[in-house]
Design an enzyme around this catalytic site. Sequence first.
Site, PDB file in Angstrom:
ATOM      1  N   TYR A 113      43.455  43.528  47.169  1.00  0.00           N
ATOM      2  CA  TYR A 113      42.877  42.467  46.338  1.00  0.00           C
ATOM      3  C   TYR A 113      41.483  42.859  45.865  1.00  0.00           C
ATOM      4  O   TYR A 113      41.153  42.731  44.677  1.00  0.00           O
ATOM      5  CB  TYR A 113      42.811  41.163  47.130  1.00  0.00           C
ATOM      6  CG  TYR A 113      42.128  40.029  46.404  1.00  0.00           C
ATOM      7  CD1 TYR A 113      42.709  39.442  45.280  1.00  0.00           C
ATOM      8  CD2 TYR A 113      40.882  39.555  46.820  1.00  0.00           C
ATOM      9  CE1 TYR A 113      42.078  38.409  44.598  1.00  0.00           C
ATOM     10  CE2 TYR A 113      40.246  38.520  46.150  1.00  0.00           C
ATOM     11  CZ  TYR A 113      40.849  37.951  45.047  1.00  0.00           C
ATOM     12  OH  TYR A 113      40.214  36.932  44.378  1.00  0.00           O
ATOM     13  N   LYS A 117      39.977  43.575  41.938  1.00  0.00           N
ATOM     14  CA  LYS A 117      38.839  42.856  41.366  1.00  0.00           C
ATOM     15  C   LYS A 117      37.708  43.803  40.963  1.00  0.00           C
ATOM     16  O   LYS A 117      36.995  43.559  39.985  1.00  0.00           O
ATOM     17  CB  LYS A 117      38.331  41.797  42.365  1.00  0.00           C
ATOM     18  CG  LYS A 117      39.311  40.640  42.552  1.00  0.00           C
ATOM     19  CD  LYS A 117      39.577  39.932  41.225  1.00  0.00           C
ATOM     20  CE  LYS A 117      40.545  38.796  41.323  1.00  0.00           C
ATOM     21  NZ  LYS A 117      40.753  38.088  40.042  1.00  0.00           N
TER      22      LYS A 117
END
Length: 238
Positions: A113, A117
Amino acid sequence: VEFLYCDLASMKSIRQFVQRFRAKNCPLHVLVNNAGVMIVPERKTEDGFEEHFGLNYLGHFLLTNLLLDMLKQSGTHSHNARIITVSSATHYVGELHLNDLQSRCSYSPHGAYAQSKLALVLFTYRLQHLLTANGSHVTANVVDPGVVNTDLYKHVFWVIKVAKWMTAWLFFKTPEEGASTSIYAAVSPEMEGAGGCYLYNETRTKSADVAYDEELQRRLWTESCKMVGISDESSRVP
């Protein structure tokens, strides 16, 4: 308001969406890249990409590139078209593994994750560099919405879910509050002509140091083009 279906986890769906949107022959002044998943179990998109990287990053990379000519046509000197990409403070702890972008060697939901990002921030900075080099009337900025009370947290441990349920009213933003910085980037007169910014609480803020690495930005862009099957037009730009 008109709805057009687009699954950011599917390269085919993205291309179909762009075709349908083009058929409407209308201008495109603002594109907000906001879809995402967080800390999901290890799984792949229909194209075989690790889901965080495929949906959070590659889907938006392809969508933006396919719509870029329409954005360029819609922007003017006094009213630039705007691209807003939603990242997260998690990018500060992210590491970009160019040799293993799909997290095949060692999968960590948190690591995957955070990498997706960070990739969005690198992408935004490289995109703005290319837009400026081409003299385009389009700006690209990246936004950190903060900690927002949404369904993104459905895959976290149950203890965290309980803590979130008990403290959300105190520590979490509402979805409306979480959207405020994206809206600011999209319509504020103060952001006219301003690109390559990382925004938090409607304020320009410094992102992670690694995000300013121009060589890393270039390498990620080139690899992303290969992964989604588009030509790398940036190769002619320093």
